[in-house]
Motif scaffolding. Structure first.
Motif, PDB file in Angstrom:
ATOM      1  N   VAL A  91      50.437  37.231  55.318  1.00 39.78           N
ATOM      2  CA  VAL A  91      49.030  37.435  55.682  1.00 39.78           C
ATOM      3  C   VAL A  91      48.152  37.405  54.440  1.00 39.78           C
ATOM      4  CG1 VAL A  91      47.407  39.112  56.625  1.00 39.78           C
ATOM      5  CG2 VAL A  91      49.554  38.665  57.802  1.00 39.78           C
ATOM      6  N   VAL A  92      48.625  38.013  53.357  1.00 38.56           N
ATOM      7  CA  VAL A  92      47.861  37.973  52.107  1.00 38.56           C
ATOM      8  C   VAL A  92      47.752  36.538  51.600  1.00 38.56           C
ATOM      9  CG1 VAL A  92      47.853  38.717  49.699  1.00 38.56           C
ATOM     10  CG2 VAL A  92      48.442  40.345  51.500  1.00 38.56           C
ATOM     11  N   ALA A  93      48.841  35.780  51.679  1.00 41.61           N
ATOM     12  CA  ALA A  93      48.804  34.384  51.231  1.00 41.61           C
ATOM     13  C   ALA A  93      47.875  33.541  52.085  1.00 41.61           C
ATOM     14  CB  ALA A  93      50.214  33.792  51.253  1.00 41.61           C
ATOM     15  N   ASP A  94      47.663  33.950  53.332  1.00 45.57           N
ATOM     16  CA  ASP A  94      46.739  33.220  54.194  1.00 45.57           C
ATOM     17  C   ASP A  94      45.297  33.352  53.725  1.00 45.57           C
ATOM     18  OD1 ASP A  94      46.391  31.601  56.568  1.00 45.57           O
ATOM     19  OD2 ASP A  94      45.369  33.330  57.437  1.00 45.57           O
ATOM     20  N   GLY A  95      45.019  34.318  52.877  1.00 44.90           N
ATOM     21  CA  GLY A  95      43.678  34.480  52.331  1.00 44.90           C
ATOM     22  C   GLY A  95      43.458  33.781  51.015  1.00 44.90           C
ATOM     23  N   PHE A  96      44.441  33.000  50.558  1.00 41.25           N
ATOM     24  CA  PHE A  96      44.261  32.235  49.330  1.00 41.25           C
ATOM     25  C   PHE A  96      43.114  31.246  49.504  1.00 41.25           C
ATOM     26  CE2 PHE A  96      48.966  32.732  47.921  1.00 41.25           C
ATOM     27  CZ  PHE A  96      48.694  34.048  47.576  1.00 41.25           C
ATOM     28  N   PRO A  97      42.525  30.777  48.408  1.00 44.31           N
ATOM     29  CA  PRO A  97      41.456  29.771  48.530  1.00 44.31           C
ATOM     30  C   PRO A  97      41.885  28.603  49.394  1.00 44.31           C
ATOM     31  CG  PRO A  97      41.615  30.539  46.271  1.00 44.31           C
ATOM     32  CD  PRO A  97      42.758  31.176  47.013  1.00 44.31           C
ATOM     33  N   SER A  98      40.919  28.025  50.127  1.00 42.71           N
ATOM     34  CA  SER A  98      41.222  27.023  51.150  1.00 42.71           C
ATOM     35  C   SER A  98      41.921  25.811  50.584  1.00 42.71           C
ATOM     36  CB  SER A  98      39.926  26.587  51.848  1.00 42.71           C
ATOM     37  OG  SER A  98      38.999  26.079  50.902  1.00 42.71           O
ATOM     38  N   GLU A  99      41.604  25.376  49.330  1.00 45.60           N
ATOM     39  CA  GLU A  99      42.234  24.183  48.795  1.00 45.60           C
ATOM     40  C   GLU A  99      43.691  24.403  48.446  1.00 45.60           C
ATOM     41  OE1 GLU A  99      39.679  26.019  45.468  1.00 45.60           O
ATOM     42  OE2 GLU A  99      39.595  25.650  47.612  1.00 45.60           O
ATOM     43  N   PHE A 100      44.159  25.661  48.427  1.00 51.44           N
ATOM     44  CA  PHE A 100      45.559  25.942  48.144  1.00 51.44           C
ATOM     45  C   PHE A 100      46.227  26.679  49.289  1.00 51.44           C
ATOM     46  CE2 PHE A 100      43.157  26.215  44.143  1.00 51.44           C
ATOM     47  CZ  PHE A 100      43.641  25.070  43.549  1.00 51.44           C
ATOM     48  N   ARG A 101      45.536  26.847  50.390  1.00 47.44           N
ATOM     49  CA  ARG A 101      46.099  27.579  51.508  1.00 47.44           C
ATOM     50  C   ARG A 101      47.126  26.721  52.218  1.00 47.44           C
ATOM     51  NH1 ARG A 101      41.698  29.484  55.496  1.00 47.44           N
ATOM     52  NH2 ARG A 101      41.030  30.455  53.547  1.00 47.44           N
ATOM     53  N   PRO A 102      48.247  27.284  52.658  1.00 43.34           N
ATOM     54  CA  PRO A 102      49.243  26.502  53.393  1.00 43.34           C
ATOM     55  C   PRO A 102      48.652  25.922  54.655  1.00 43.34           C
ATOM     56  CG  PRO A 102      50.144  28.609  52.679  1.00 43.34           C
ATOM     57  CD  PRO A 102      48.676  28.663  52.398  1.00 43.34           C
ATOM     58  N   ARG A 103      49.035  24.657  54.940  1.00 39.91           N
ATOM     59  CA  ARG A 103      48.513  23.953  56.114  1.00 39.91           C
ATOM     60  C   ARG A 103      49.327  24.292  57.347  1.00 39.91           C
ATOM     61  NH1 ARG A 103      43.594  22.923  54.391  1.00 39.91           N
ATOM     62  NH2 ARG A 103      43.578  21.849  52.401  1.00 39.91           N
TER      63      ARG A 103
END
Length: 448
Positions: A436-448
């Motif tokens: 869930v924390v990783a889902d808040g990473f910046p959009s250009e590096f967020r997992p697809r």
């Protein structure tokens, strides 16, 4: 009568004799068709300047005369001067446009088709149309990716009867992993997505005893063990924080020592002298614990500490104090990328977490509240008669996500934390929290 032949009976191959002589024609005289060619004096001469030199075409009659001389009559028809094609001016009528070199003709205007090729040759210097290429469907090269060259292999099972069957059969019977293991593997891949720069996480709560420091240590250890990059947790509690007690102590240095030598820190090995690292590769920067030190940890101190750490670490977790009004909190909130609000499963713990969100909304941090994650931490084996579903519904309307961390006997000890000693349900809950924390990473590096 004399046997000598008369002059009019001689063959025409003798110069000055026969019919040609009677008509006054001389074989050495040039043919009449050569008189139509321009004289040498009329032809343009080559200039010494190459830019002013115009290359004239070689007349077919000249080329033919170099190969063979005719005694009379015009040259064969195939060697006559070529007729200019339709739409092009005759030879000698070309004019060089201003700013264009001689001998180069422009093609048709943009968007206009090329004229059809005539039977004769194009004038010298004209831009020829592109060659004809038939429409052949393009066939891509064979793919050299791994999935195209190798047969897919099922992931080996990691738990349950599938694992036992795989091991007892000598790894020859592989029925694949269970849905639970597949879900766990997807979460791990989600957490392990690359991150550029430094991502800062602040963990806070108004109420003490809800497991805020424990969540900071376990979440940081989970991220460090899965991702493999550098993760550090900073103890920003001004009231003798206990974050450094969650890992084996390797150095007595504290954040004060780091600030004192901040100007001399240039490499990762320099900052590593001030942190302690656990088995999960999580590093902890301890707070000042000497009771003789009365200097408070201010906002300037935290900003300077963060300036040093973000040069060497991908993730920085900050264990904040229980109060929201202490000196370092303003710098923590202004620099945080996301917040983790910790609540217990009790009524007063849920109310304190809700009051934390109210205070943040009232002080201009609405964006942090919408992007925050609420963690309901079970500090006791049972939550009593509290309806946990209603607690989750309340925070899910205010935060981006809500996660439950079950009670774990190893965490209740309050000593150094080892992920290997946690119960499977606790490990799974922490991996879901990290995802869930990783889902808040910046959009250009967020997992697809």
């Amino acid at each position: 009568m004399s046997d000598q032949p008369r002059s009019d009976e001689l063959g025409s191959d003798q110069p000055g004799r026969g019919a040609d002589a009677r008509h006054g024609r001389d074989d050495d005289a040039p043919p009449a068709w050569l008189s139509d060619l321009p004289s040498t004096d009329e032809r343009p001469r080559h200039s010494a300047d190459p830019a002013e030199t115009t290359q004239l075409p070689r007349y077919p009659s000249e080329a033919f005369r170099d190969e063979q001389r005719f005694s009379e009559g015009p040259p064969p028809a195939q060697w006559t001067d070529p007729t200019p094609p339709t739409g092009f001016p005759a030879v000698g009528q070309y004019s060089t446009p201003p700013g264009q070199q001689a001998g180069h003709q422009q093609g048709p205007p943009p968007g206009q088709p090329w004229p059809p090729a005539p039977s004769g040759a194009y004038p010298p210097g004209a831009v020829l149309p592109p060659p004809y290429r038939p429409d052949v469907p393009q066939t891509p090269y064979p793919d050299l990716a791994t999935h195209a060259l190798l047969k897919p292999v099922k992931p080996a099972p990691t738990s349950g009867w599938r694992r036992w069957l795989y091991v007892l059969s000598g790894k020859t019977i592989n029925v694949g992993e269970s849905p639970k293991d597949a879900h766990r593997r997807n979460l791990v891949a989600h957490v392990n997505h690359p991150l550029q720069g430094c991502y800062k996480i602040a963990v806070l709560s108004l109420k003490g005893g809800v497991g805020k420091t424990t969540i900071t240590a376990t979440l940081g250890a989970t991220l460090a063990s899965i991702r493999g990059d550098r993760v550090v947790a900073v103890d920003a509690n001004p009231d003798r924080g206990t974050l450094s007690q969650k890992v084996a102590l390797e150095t007595p240095a504290t954040v004060r020592d780091l600030l004192h030598d901040a100007d001399n820190i240039e490499r990762y090995s320099d900052v590593r002298r001030y942190t302690s690292q656990g088995p999960s590769r999580l590093e902890v920067l301890a707070s000042e614990s000497d009771p003789a030190v009365s200097e408070a940890f201010s906002s300037q101190d935290y900003a300077r500490t963060l300036e040093v750490l973000e040069r060497f670490y991908s993730l920085v977790l900050t264990d904040c104090g229980t109060g929201l009004m202490h000196s370092a909190m303003s710098a923590v909130l202004s620099s945080a990328d996301t917040l983790i609000v910790v609540s217990s499963g009790s009524v007063d713990g849920a109310r304190s977490a809700s009051a934390t969100l109210d205070w943040l909304d009232a002080h201009g941090h609405e964006d942090l509240v919408r992007n925050s994650v609420c963690v309901v931490n079970a500090v006791r084996p049972r939550s009593g008669k509290v309806d946990m579903q209603k607690v989750v519904d309340h925070f899910s309307r205010r935060c981006r996500a809500v996660r439950l961390v079950p009670f774990d006997p190893h965490l209740e000890e309050g000593a150094e934390i080892s992920l290997d000693r946690l119960q499977p349900s606790t490990r799974d809950a922490l991996i879901e929290l990290a995802a869930v924390v990783a889902d808040g990473f910046p959009s250009e590096f967020r997992p697809r």
